[in-house]
Structure formats: C-alpha cells, structure tokens
Design a protein around this motif. Structure first.
Motif, PDB file in Angstrom:
ATOM      1  N   ALA A 141      -4.375 -18.989  16.879  1.00 26.18           N
ATOM      2  CA  ALA A 141      -3.344 -18.602  15.839  1.00 26.18           C
ATOM      3  C   ALA A 141      -4.351 -17.244  15.096  1.00 26.18           C
ATOM      4  CB  ALA A 141      -2.951 -19.433  14.884  1.00 26.18           C
ATOM      5  N   THR A 142      -5.386 -17.490  15.092  1.00 21.12           N
ATOM      6  CA  THR A 142      -6.245 -16.608  14.103  1.00 21.12           C
ATOM      7  C   THR A 142      -6.051 -15.141  14.938  1.00 21.12           C
ATOM      8  OG1 THR A 142      -7.560 -18.404  13.405  1.00 21.12           O
ATOM      9  CG2 THR A 142      -8.558 -16.010  13.460  1.00 21.12           C
ATOM     10  N   GLU A 143      -6.325 -15.341  16.454  1.00 21.62           N
ATOM     11  CA  GLU A 143      -6.181 -14.103  17.033  1.00 21.62           C
ATOM     12  C   GLU A 143      -4.926 -13.281  17.033  1.00 21.62           C
ATOM     13  OE1 GLU A 143      -8.391 -12.018  18.501  1.00 21.62           O
ATOM     14  OE2 GLU A 143      -9.721 -13.619  17.521  1.00 21.62           O
ATOM     15  N   ALA A 144      -3.626 -14.208  17.197  1.00 22.55           N
ATOM     16  CA  ALA A 144      -2.500 -13.513  16.981  1.00 22.55           C
ATOM     17  C   ALA A 144      -2.250 -13.060  15.583  1.00 22.55           C
ATOM     18  CB  ALA A 144      -1.247 -14.608  17.037  1.00 22.55           C
ATOM     19  N   PHE A 145      -2.601 -13.611  14.615  1.00 24.14           N
ATOM     20  CA  PHE A 145      -2.745 -12.948  13.215  1.00 24.14           C
ATOM     21  C   PHE A 145      -3.442 -11.617  13.077  1.00 24.14           C
ATOM     22  CE2 PHE A 145      -3.800 -13.123   8.586  1.00 24.14           C
ATOM     23  CZ  PHE A 145      -2.993 -12.608   7.862  1.00 24.14           C
ATOM     24  N   LYS A 146      -4.726 -11.693  13.791  1.00 26.52           N
ATOM     25  CA  LYS A 146      -5.360 -10.398  13.783  1.00 26.52           C
ATOM     26  C   LYS A 146      -4.454  -9.052  14.219  1.00 26.52           C
ATOM     27  CE  LYS A 146     -10.201 -12.328  13.681  1.00 26.52           C
ATOM     28  NZ  LYS A 146     -11.106 -12.637  14.535  1.00 26.52           N
ATOM     29  N   THR A 147      -3.823  -9.615  15.518  1.00 28.02           N
ATOM     30  CA  THR A 147      -3.149  -8.770  16.221  1.00 28.02           C
ATOM     31  C   THR A 147      -1.971  -8.053  15.486  1.00 28.02           C
ATOM     32  OG1 THR A 147      -3.612  -9.969  18.264  1.00 28.02           O
ATOM     33  CG2 THR A 147      -1.817  -8.470  18.219  1.00 28.02           C
ATOM     34  N   PHE A 148      -1.307  -9.276  14.808  1.00 23.26           N
ATOM     35  CA  PHE A 148      -0.446  -8.668  13.733  1.00 23.26           C
ATOM     36  C   PHE A 148      -0.668  -7.951  12.713  1.00 23.26           C
ATOM     37  CE2 PHE A 148       2.203 -10.002  10.057  1.00 23.26           C
ATOM     38  CZ  PHE A 148       3.445  -9.694  10.639  1.00 23.26           C
ATOM     39  N   ILE A 149      -1.794  -8.031  12.165  1.00 16.11           N
ATOM     40  CA  ILE A 149      -2.359  -7.345  10.969  1.00 16.11           C
ATOM     41  C   ILE A 149      -2.507  -5.887  11.523  1.00 16.11           C
ATOM     42  CG2 ILE A 149      -4.526  -6.848   9.640  1.00 16.11           C
ATOM     43  CD1 ILE A 149      -4.552  -9.781   9.022  1.00 16.11           C
ATOM     44  N   ALA A 150      -3.065  -5.891  12.727  1.00 20.33           N
ATOM     45  CA  ALA A 150      -3.485  -4.583  13.407  1.00 20.33           C
ATOM     46  C   ALA A 150      -2.168  -3.755  13.729  1.00 20.33           C
ATOM     47  CB  ALA A 150      -4.269  -4.626  14.731  1.00 20.33           C
ATOM     48  N   ASN A 151      -1.177  -4.406  13.984  1.00 19.05           N
ATOM     49  CA  ASN A 151       0.141  -3.918  14.203  1.00 19.05           C
ATOM     50  C   ASN A 151       0.547  -3.446  12.919  1.00 19.05           C
ATOM     51  OD1 ASN A 151       1.905  -2.826  16.126  1.00 19.05           O
ATOM     52  ND2 ASN A 151       3.073  -4.750  16.094  1.00 19.05           N
ATOM     53  N   CYS A 152       0.496  -4.152  12.231  1.00 18.27           N
ATOM     54  CA  CYS A 152       0.973  -3.779  10.785  1.00 18.27           C
ATOM     55  C   CYS A 152       0.401  -2.328  10.216  1.00 18.27           C
ATOM     56  CB  CYS A 152       0.749  -4.826   9.585  1.00 18.27           C
ATOM     57  SG  CYS A 152       2.068  -6.069   9.866  1.00 18.27           S
ATOM     58  N   ALA A 153      -0.932  -2.493  10.337  1.00 12.95           N
ATOM     59  CA  ALA A 153      -1.798  -1.169   9.857  1.00 12.95           C
ATOM     60  C   ALA A 153      -1.457  -0.177  10.631  1.00 12.95           C
ATOM     61  CB  ALA A 153      -3.230  -1.614  10.089  1.00 12.95           C
ATOM     62  N   LYS A 154      -1.204  -0.182  11.815  1.00 16.45           N
ATOM     63  CA  LYS A 154      -0.530   0.828  13.007  1.00 16.45           C
ATOM     64  C   LYS A 154       0.464   1.490  12.499  1.00 16.45           C
ATOM     65  CE  LYS A 154       0.518   0.629  17.415  1.00 16.45           C
ATOM     66  NZ  LYS A 154       0.641  -0.204  18.635  1.00 16.45           N
ATOM     67  N   GLN A 155       1.252   0.521  12.118  1.00 14.87           N
ATOM     68  CA  GLN A 155       2.624   1.150  11.590  1.00 14.87           C
ATOM     69  C   GLN A 155       2.533   1.908  10.308  1.00 14.87           C
ATOM     70  OE1 GLN A 155       4.650   1.060  14.133  1.00 14.87           O
ATOM     71  NE2 GLN A 155       3.610  -0.507  15.035  1.00 14.87           N
ATOM     72  N   ALA A 156       1.654   1.253   9.454  1.00 13.67           N
ATOM     73  CA  ALA A 156       1.553   2.010   8.182  1.00 13.67           C
ATOM     74  C   ALA A 156       0.865   3.061   8.171  1.00 13.67           C
ATOM     75  CB  ALA A 156       0.767   0.849   7.284  1.00 13.67           C
ATOM     76  N   LYS A 157      -0.073   3.227   9.059  1.00 13.43           N
ATOM     77  CA  LYS A 157      -0.524   4.547   9.184  1.00 13.43           C
ATOM     78  C   LYS A 157       0.288   5.724   9.715  1.00 13.43           C
ATOM     79  CE  LYS A 157      -5.365   3.003   9.938  1.00 13.43           C
ATOM     80  NZ  LYS A 157      -5.812   2.100  10.901  1.00 13.43           N
ATOM     81  N   LYS A 158       0.907   5.299  10.673  1.00  9.13           N
ATOM     82  CA  LYS A 158       2.031   6.084  11.512  1.00  9.13           C
ATOM     83  C   LYS A 158       2.961   6.556  10.162  1.00  9.13           C
ATOM     84  CE  LYS A 158       2.540   4.719  16.269  1.00  9.13           C
ATOM     85  NZ  LYS A 158       3.402   4.016  17.046  1.00  9.13           N
ATOM     86  N   LEU A 159       3.454   5.851   9.324  1.00  8.30           N
ATOM     87  CA  LEU A 159       4.326   5.985   8.409  1.00  8.30           C
ATOM     88  C   LEU A 159       3.687   7.027   7.418  1.00  8.30           C
ATOM     89  CD1 LEU A 159       6.019   2.558   7.824  1.00  8.30           C
ATOM     90  CD2 LEU A 159       7.098   4.608   8.773  1.00  8.30           C
ATOM     91  N   ALA A 160       2.512   6.804   7.259  1.00 11.05           N
ATOM     92  CA  ALA A 160       1.679   7.867   6.093  1.00 11.05           C
ATOM     93  C   ALA A 160       1.600   9.091   6.676  1.00 11.05           C
ATOM     94  CB  ALA A 160       0.286   7.227   5.970  1.00 11.05           C
ATOM     95  N   GLU A 161       1.788   9.256   8.144  1.00 13.02           N
ATOM     96  CA  GLU A 161       1.732  10.721   8.699  1.00 13.02           C
ATOM     97  C   GLU A 161       3.129  11.060   8.944  1.00 13.02           C
ATOM     98  OE1 GLU A 161      -0.499   9.662  12.006  1.00 13.02           O
ATOM     99  OE2 GLU A 161      -2.508   9.291  11.167  1.00 13.02           O
ATOM    100  N   ASP A 162       3.929  10.542   8.638  1.00 13.17           N
ATOM    101  CA  ASP A 162       5.352  10.761   8.835  1.00 13.17           C
ATOM    102  C   ASP A 162       6.024  11.842   7.815  1.00 13.17           C
ATOM    103  OD1 ASP A 162       8.248  10.852   9.030  1.00 13.17           O
ATOM    104  OD2 ASP A 162       8.193   8.972  10.094  1.00 13.17           O
ATOM    105  N   PRO A 163       6.182  13.002   8.400  1.00 11.55           N
ATOM    106  CA  PRO A 163       6.757  14.138   7.173  1.00 11.55           C
ATOM    107  C   PRO A 163       8.042  13.521   6.417  1.00 11.55           C
ATOM    108  CG  PRO A 163       7.590  14.572   9.449  1.00 11.55           C
ATOM    109  CD  PRO A 163       6.645  13.612   9.636  1.00 11.55           C
TER     110      PRO A 163
END
Ligand SMILES: [Zn+2]
Length: 215
Positions: free
Chosen positions: A75-97
C-alpha cells in the motif's frame, strides 16, 4: 492546445494508472463551477481550481489510512506511485499554456511543495533501522514468556520483529529496548514467515509514543 488528463484510482489504496487523455472536452463538476475541466480525477472532471484541493484531500486521506495500516509495504508503494503520478500531472499542468495566470502557477507550485513534503513524511515515518535489540514479553495470563530478539524494521507506529514463539494477531506484547531500557505495550497486527523463513510479527503501539526516537 493539449488534451485534458485523466488520473484513475482503483480501490481504496490501489495504484494510480498512467494518465489518460479525456476523449472529449468537459465541464468541471465542482460545485457551481462552469470552467473547462483540466483533468479527470477519480472519475470526476475538474478544473484546476477544483482539482488541486480535491487531490490534496485525497492524498491526505490516503496518508491517514496508511498511517493506521503502518506495515503495508504494498500500500505504501501504491501510495508513492499515486503521489508521483499526481506530481507528474501537476508539473504538466504548470507547463500548460492554458494556465498562464500567476495565481494558477502559484497554486500549482504550492501543490508540488505539499506533495514533496508528504513524500518526505512517508520516507521519515517508514524509515527503517536495522536490528534494534529488544526484550519481547508476552503477558497473556495463560502464556507468559519473553525472548530476546531484534527489529526488522521500525516506524512511528510500531515495528516488525523476529519472534520465535507463536503469537496470534490481536495479542498484546511488551517491547523493552535493550539499548535504552524504555518500554512500550503493543498489539500484534500480523504474524508471518518472512522470505528468509524466519517468523516475523508486526506490532502497533497501543499509545502514541516516539519509541524509536524518530524525528
Ligand atoms: Zn471547477
């Protein structure tokens, strides 16, 4: 214009799948919101202003659930993956024009900061110390015993220990640190044979204490 992103969640503590583009543009489903959805999160199309707080709330509730399940490595690994995915999305959005407004960039950066704090917190609370020597005592009126043993891993909420005697889930044990003499009562949350064939138990402290002096 880039397509909206989709984050899917499976089960209570399941892993997040990769981001998937939404097939069609949709409206934010947030309360009385008419903005264009930026992301599909947990089955809801949300604009950026609604995604960030929803995502933070989900991260915190998952974090709380994990803390009560202290030793679930999967569950901890799954949560880390989930966090990493959220961070990835937020970074993409931050670069979105589409999201050039200063307040939007600020909230995305705040969000990324919050995520990195959560990640650090997980690392800290899951930190392992190798082999703390322990006197382990069972105080059931029918079977009192003690043995010298070591921890396999420790967390803020408990520990995994080697234990030669049979001890059932739900049983109460007392841990005494041989190095410091401090004691704590704990409940057995699992009992299993580890990958090296050793008997291992997981215990959770009955009281909130910083037994391992974690910072
Ligand atoms: Zn909205």
């Amino acid at each position: 214009m880039s397509e909206p992103l989709k984050i899917e969640m499976e089960g209570q503590l399941g892993s997040a799948t990769d981001a998937l583009p939404l097939v069609e543009a949709s409206r934010c489903t947030g309360a009385s919101c008419d903005a264009t959805a930026a992301i599909d999160f947990a089955g809801r199309s949300l604009c950026l202003d609604h995604f960030l707080p929803t995502c933070i709330a989900e991260l915190e509730s998952r974090n709380d659930r994990l803390r009560t399940l202290s030793f679930d490595a999967a569950a901890t690994e799954a949560f880390k993956t989930f966090i990493a995915n959220c961070a990835k999305q937020a970074k993409k959005l931050a670069e979105d024009p589409r999201f050039t407004q200063a307040h939007t960039k600020t909230s995305l950066l705040d969000f990324l900061l919050r995520i990195s704090q959560l990640t650090q917190h997980i690392r800290r609370s899951q930190r392992t110390m190798s082999a703390v020597p322990i006197w382990l005592r069972r105080e059931d009126p029918h079977q009192t015993w003690h043995e010298e043993t070591w921890t396999v891993s420790v967390s803020r909420h408990g520990a995994a220990l080697l234990c030669r005697r049979p001890v059932e889930k739900g049983g109460t044990v007392v841990l005494c640190r041989k190095d410091k003499g401090s004691r704590a009562t704990a409940q057995v949350v699992y009992s299993l044979r580890d990958s090296e064939g050793r008997k291992q138990i997981g215990v959770q402290f009955c009281d909130p204490i910083n037994f391992w002096d974690l910072d």
